[in-house]
Design a protein around this motif. Structure first.
Motif, PDB file in Angstrom:
ATOM      1  N   MET A   1       0.804  -1.210   0.000  1.00 59.98           N
ATOM      2  CA  MET A   1       0.000   0.000   0.000  1.00 59.98           C
ATOM      3  C   MET A   1       0.842   1.269   0.000  1.00 59.98           C
ATOM      4  O   MET A   1       0.595   2.215  -0.744  1.00 59.98           O
ATOM      5  CB  MET A   1      -0.926   0.014   1.223  1.00 59.98           C
ATOM      6  N   LEU A   2       1.860   1.325   0.844  1.00 62.38           N
ATOM      7  CA  LEU A   2       2.674   2.531   0.972  1.00 62.38           C
ATOM      8  C   LEU A   2       3.782   2.624  -0.075  1.00 62.38           C
ATOM      9  O   LEU A   2       4.418   3.671  -0.200  1.00 62.38           O
ATOM     10  CB  LEU A   2       3.292   2.593   2.380  1.00 62.38           C
ATOM     11  N   VAL A  21      10.105   7.719   9.799  1.00 62.64           N
ATOM     12  CA  VAL A  21      10.651   8.049   8.478  1.00 62.64           C
ATOM     13  C   VAL A  21      11.689   7.026   8.014  1.00 62.64           C
ATOM     14  O   VAL A  21      11.531   6.433   6.933  1.00 62.64           O
ATOM     15  CB  VAL A  21      11.213   9.486   8.459  1.00 62.64           C
ATOM     16  N   PRO A  22      12.757   6.752   8.779  1.00 58.89           N
ATOM     17  CA  PRO A  22      13.732   5.776   8.272  1.00 58.89           C
ATOM     18  C   PRO A  22      13.164   4.365   8.145  1.00 58.89           C
ATOM     19  O   PRO A  22      13.487   3.644   7.193  1.00 58.89           O
ATOM     20  CB  PRO A  22      14.870   5.827   9.296  1.00 58.89           C
ATOM     21  N   MET A  23      12.296   3.970   9.082  1.00 64.24           N
ATOM     22  CA  MET A  23      11.712   2.630   9.013  1.00 64.24           C
ATOM     23  C   MET A  23      10.821   2.482   7.776  1.00 64.24           C
ATOM     24  O   MET A  23      10.856   1.453   7.091  1.00 64.24           O
ATOM     25  CB  MET A  23      10.907   2.326  10.285  1.00 64.24           C
ATOM     26  N   THR A  24      10.050   3.516   7.466  1.00 61.99           N
ATOM     27  CA  THR A  24       9.142   3.452   6.324  1.00 61.99           C
ATOM     28  C   THR A  24       9.899   3.533   5.004  1.00 61.99           C
ATOM     29  O   THR A  24       9.555   2.852   4.030  1.00 61.99           O
ATOM     30  CB  THR A  24       8.089   4.575   6.420  1.00 61.99           C
ATOM     31  N   LEU A  25      10.959   4.342   4.961  1.00 60.73           N
ATOM     32  CA  LEU A  25      11.793   4.409   3.759  1.00 60.73           C
ATOM     33  C   LEU A  25      12.402   3.050   3.448  1.00 60.73           C
ATOM     34  O   LEU A  25      12.439   2.607   2.290  1.00 60.73           O
ATOM     35  CB  LEU A  25      12.903   5.445   3.939  1.00 60.73           C
ATOM     36  N   ASN A  26      12.864   2.371   4.486  1.00 53.96           N
ATOM     37  CA  ASN A  26      13.518   1.074   4.293  1.00 53.96           C
ATOM     38  C   ASN A  26      12.524  -0.036   3.954  1.00 53.96           C
ATOM     39  O   ASN A  26      12.817  -0.921   3.139  1.00 53.96           O
ATOM     40  CB  ASN A  26      14.295   0.687   5.554  1.00 53.96           C
ATOM     41  N   ARG A  27      11.354   0.019   4.571  1.00 59.48           N
ATOM     42  CA  ARG A  27      10.385  -1.066   4.409  1.00 59.48           C
ATOM     43  C   ARG A  27       9.552  -0.921   3.130  1.00 59.48           C
ATOM     44  O   ARG A  27       9.303  -1.912   2.425  1.00 59.48           O
ATOM     45  CB  ARG A  27       9.467  -1.098   5.639  1.00 59.48           C
ATOM     46  N   TYR A  28       9.113   0.302   2.814  1.00 65.98           N
ATOM     47  CA  TYR A  28       8.126   0.472   1.749  1.00 65.98           C
ATOM     48  C   TYR A  28       8.607   1.286   0.554  1.00 65.98           C
ATOM     49  O   TYR A  28       7.934   1.323  -0.472  1.00 65.98           O
ATOM     50  CB  TYR A  28       6.859   1.128   2.318  1.00 65.98           C
ATOM     51  N   ASN A  29       9.726   1.968   0.678  1.00 63.47           N
ATOM     52  CA  ASN A  29      10.247   2.796  -0.407  1.00 63.47           C
ATOM     53  C   ASN A  29       9.168   3.701  -1.009  1.00 63.47           C
ATOM     54  O   ASN A  29       8.854   3.624  -2.203  1.00 63.47           O
ATOM     55  CB  ASN A  29      10.861   1.928  -1.511  1.00 63.47           C
ATOM     56  N   PRO A  30       8.564   4.578  -0.192  1.00 63.81           N
ATOM     57  CA  PRO A  30       7.555   5.496  -0.729  1.00 63.81           C
ATOM     58  C   PRO A  30       8.188   6.498  -1.694  1.00 63.81           C
ATOM     59  O   PRO A  30       9.400   6.744  -1.652  1.00 63.81           O
ATOM     60  CB  PRO A  30       7.027   6.203   0.524  1.00 63.81           C
ATOM     61  N   ALA A  72       0.126  21.918   1.840  1.00 62.29           N
ATOM     62  CA  ALA A  72       1.014  20.793   2.155  1.00 62.29           C
ATOM     63  C   ALA A  72       0.467  19.463   1.649  1.00 62.29           C
ATOM     64  O   ALA A  72       1.230  18.541   1.351  1.00 62.29           O
ATOM     65  CB  ALA A  72       1.248  20.717   3.663  1.00 62.29           C
ATOM     66  N   LEU A  73      -0.852  19.360   1.550  1.00 64.28           N
ATOM     67  CA  LEU A  73      -1.487  18.086   1.208  1.00 64.28           C
ATOM     68  C   LEU A  73      -1.667  17.865  -0.288  1.00 64.28           C
ATOM     69  O   LEU A  73      -2.252  16.859  -0.696  1.00 64.28           O
ATOM     70  CB  LEU A  73      -2.848  17.983   1.911  1.00 64.28           C
ATOM     71  N   ASP A  74      -1.159  18.744  -1.108  1.00 64.15           N
ATOM     72  CA  ASP A  74      -1.244  18.557  -2.566  1.00 64.15           C
ATOM     73  C   ASP A  74      -0.596  17.228  -2.976  1.00 64.15           C
ATOM     74  O   ASP A  74       0.584  16.997  -2.717  1.00 64.15           O
ATOM     75  CB  ASP A  74      -0.528  19.705  -3.299  1.00 64.15           C
ATOM     76  N   GLY A  75      -1.356  16.342  -3.582  1.00 61.55           N
ATOM     77  CA  GLY A  75      -0.825  15.086  -4.096  1.00 61.55           C
ATOM     78  C   GLY A  75      -0.493  14.047  -3.047  1.00 61.55           C
ATOM     79  O   GLY A  75       0.133  13.028  -3.363  1.00 61.55           O
ATOM     80  N   VAL A  76      -0.913  14.259  -1.801  1.00 64.51           N
ATOM     81  CA  VAL A  76      -0.593  13.316  -0.721  1.00 64.51           C
ATOM     82  C   VAL A  76      -1.606  12.176  -0.690  1.00 64.51           C
ATOM     83  O   VAL A  76      -2.815  12.390  -0.788  1.00 64.51           O
ATOM     84  CB  VAL A  76      -0.554  14.049   0.639  1.00 64.51           C
ATOM     85  N   ASP A  77      -1.100  10.946  -0.535  1.00 63.78           N
ATOM     86  CA  ASP A  77      -1.959   9.761  -0.472  1.00 63.78           C
ATOM     87  C   ASP A  77      -2.352   9.403   0.951  1.00 63.78           C
ATOM     88  O   ASP A  77      -3.496   9.049   1.223  1.00 63.78           O
ATOM     89  CB  ASP A  77      -1.237   8.553  -1.097  1.00 63.78           C
ATOM     90  N   TYR A  78      -1.375   9.456   1.861  1.00 63.07           N
ATOM     91  CA  TYR A  78      -1.587   9.005   3.237  1.00 63.07           C
ATOM     92  C   TYR A  78      -1.024  10.022   4.223  1.00 63.07           C
ATOM     93  O   TYR A  78       0.007  10.651   3.953  1.00 63.07           O
ATOM     94  CB  TYR A  78      -0.924   7.641   3.476  1.00 63.07           C
ATOM     95  N   VAL A  79      -1.699  10.150   5.381  1.00 63.82           N
ATOM     96  CA  VAL A  79      -1.268  11.088   6.415  1.00 63.82           C
ATOM     97  C   VAL A  79      -1.154  10.367   7.753  1.00 63.82           C
ATOM     98  O   VAL A  79      -2.025   9.569   8.117  1.00 63.82           O
ATOM     99  CB  VAL A  79      -2.249  12.271   6.545  1.00 63.82           C
ATOM    100  N   VAL A  80      -0.068  10.660   8.483  1.00 64.36           N
ATOM    101  CA  VAL A  80       0.071  10.240   9.877  1.00 64.36           C
ATOM    102  C   VAL A  80       0.095  11.511  10.713  1.00 64.36           C
ATOM    103  O   VAL A  80       0.957  12.379  10.524  1.00 64.36           O
ATOM    104  CB  VAL A  80       1.355   9.417  10.106  1.00 64.36           C
ATOM    105  N   MET A 214      -2.891   1.361   9.007  1.00 67.98           N
ATOM    106  CA  MET A 214      -3.018   1.873   7.643  1.00 67.98           C
ATOM    107  C   MET A 214      -3.477   0.763   6.687  1.00 67.98           C
ATOM    108  O   MET A 214      -4.267   0.995   5.770  1.00 67.98           O
ATOM    109  CB  MET A 214      -1.679   2.453   7.184  1.00 67.98           C
ATOM    110  N   GLN A 215      -3.003  -0.453   6.923  1.00 68.63           N
ATOM    111  CA  GLN A 215      -3.370  -1.582   6.063  1.00 68.63           C
ATOM    112  C   GLN A 215      -4.754  -2.132   6.395  1.00 68.63           C
ATOM    113  O   GLN A 215      -5.527  -2.505   5.512  1.00 68.63           O
ATOM    114  CB  GLN A 215      -2.334  -2.712   6.224  1.00 68.63           C
ATOM    115  N   ASP A 216      -5.095  -2.192   7.684  1.00 64.68           N
ATOM    116  CA  ASP A 216      -6.276  -2.913   8.164  1.00 64.68           C
ATOM    117  C   ASP A 216      -7.543  -2.072   8.203  1.00 64.68           C
ATOM    118  O   ASP A 216      -8.640  -2.588   8.081  1.00 64.68           O
ATOM    119  CB  ASP A 216      -5.972  -3.453   9.575  1.00 64.68           C
TER     120      ASP A 216
END
Length: 332
Positions: A1-2, A21-30, A72-80, A214-216
């Motif tokens: 998803m991400l 940020v670093p965990m998500t970059l490494n796991r999902y490569n947004p 800030a939200l232009d083109g954003v898919d997901y927000v935390v 986010m997934q569930d």
């Protein structure tokens, strides 16, 4: 998803953002992670860690500023949503400011996300939002209700909102572990009450709970991670076994024990292997099979509190965690 998505994190220069940020970059490569916060110095320091990574962007702004959120939200898919005024005594003495950030800011973000077509939003909450006794907890309870209800009027825009709730984050800036470590050489550690207990969750577990939500999520769920408890005097003994513990009394707005699910929420709460899920009491969403999935209803008198928790962290486990994370405890 991400994967290959655009993600915005409000309050992203705090403890959570520095792990997410670093965990998500490494796991999902947004495709892009945007950090929205109002402190340019924290952004400057955080940007050094991601220098040369085009996926990480920084955006000065405040959730109180509705127009800035729309930009800030232009083109954003997901927000935390991690932005909050969260220090309990600060909120008690500055109530108007706490309300502006935690309640008005939530309202601004909900409206902006719906209007800009954001797909999913996960808001960070706190144990203090369950049966609140302080202003911070009361504003976060209001915020939780706003995000849950946001699903009712997102309409054809299709934006979904959910909440994650957890307690004391181990090693985060301002929490008890770095505080005790900073003063242990004095030989005296202040204990507000020797009976006090706290939930113990790592930042990594907090990030993983957001990923799961986010997934569930369908919309309106409050996710509560199953985590161990520990008594505050035991925490002090692990950090400074030779130090004297001095009882100083509970501070204004402080609870003796943390609670993440109150008895009033029990009729709407379901249990899963690693978490609980509180479903909304509005719109019959608590009986939605799509939201319940494989969950089992909890007992009608169920309460999830740090003093009655079934799982407890041992001193050995805490000592091992401190040793493994010593280099960055209290740094973020």
């Amino acid at each position: 998803m991400l994967e290959n998505s655009s993600i915005l994190v409000t309050g992203g220069t705090g403890s959570f953002g520095n792990s997410f940020v670093p965990m998500t970059l490494n796991r999902y490569n947004p495709r892009k992670i945007i950090i929205l916060s109002r402190d340019e110095m924290k952004q400057w320091e955080m940007a050094k860690k991601f220098q040369g990574d085009p996926r990480v962007r920084f955006f000065i702004g405040d959730v109180r500023d509705r127009d800035r959120l729309y930009r800030a939200l232009d083109g954003v898919d997901y927000v935390v949503h991690a932005a909050a005024t969260k220090i309990v005594p600060t909120a008690e003495y500055n109530p108007f400011e706490c309300v502006k950030t935690n309640i008005h800011g939530a309202m601004n973000l909900i409206d902006a996300c719906i209007d800009k077509g954001v797909k999913r939003v996960v808001a960070l909450s706190t144990d203090k939002a369950s049966s609140p006794i302080n202003l911070y907890g009361a504003t976060k309870l209001a915020s939780d209700k706003l995000f849950v209800a946001g699903n009712s009027y997102s309409g054809e825009h299709g934006t979904s909102f959910s909440v994650v709730r957890y307690g004391n984050v181990m090693g985060s800036r301002g929490s008890v572990i770095p505080f005790f470590m900073s003063i242990r050489d004095t030989g005296v550690l202040p204990i507000t009450d020797p009976r006090m207990t706290r939930f113990m969750i790592s930042l990594e577990q907090g990030v993983e709970l957001v990923w799961h939500a986010m997934q569930d999520m369908v919309g309106g769920e409050i996710y509560v991670k199953k985590i161990p408890s520990m008594r505050v005097p035991e925490i002090a003994s692990v950090i400074a076994p030779e130090a004297r513990q001095e009882t100083v009394g509970i501070r204004p707005g402080e609870k003796l024990h943390e609670q993440m699910i109150g008895i009033e929420d029990a009729p709407f709460t379901y249990e899963y292997d690693e978490h609980y899920k509180i479903l909304p009491s509005i719109n019959d969403w608590n009986s939605s099979k799509e939201r319940i999935k494989n969950g089992k209803p909890v007992a009608e008198d169920f309460v999830y509190s740090s003093d009655s928790n079934k799982e407890w962290m041992t001193p050995e486990a805490l000592s091992a965690w401190i040793e493994a994370n010593r280099s960055h405890i209290g740094a973020i």
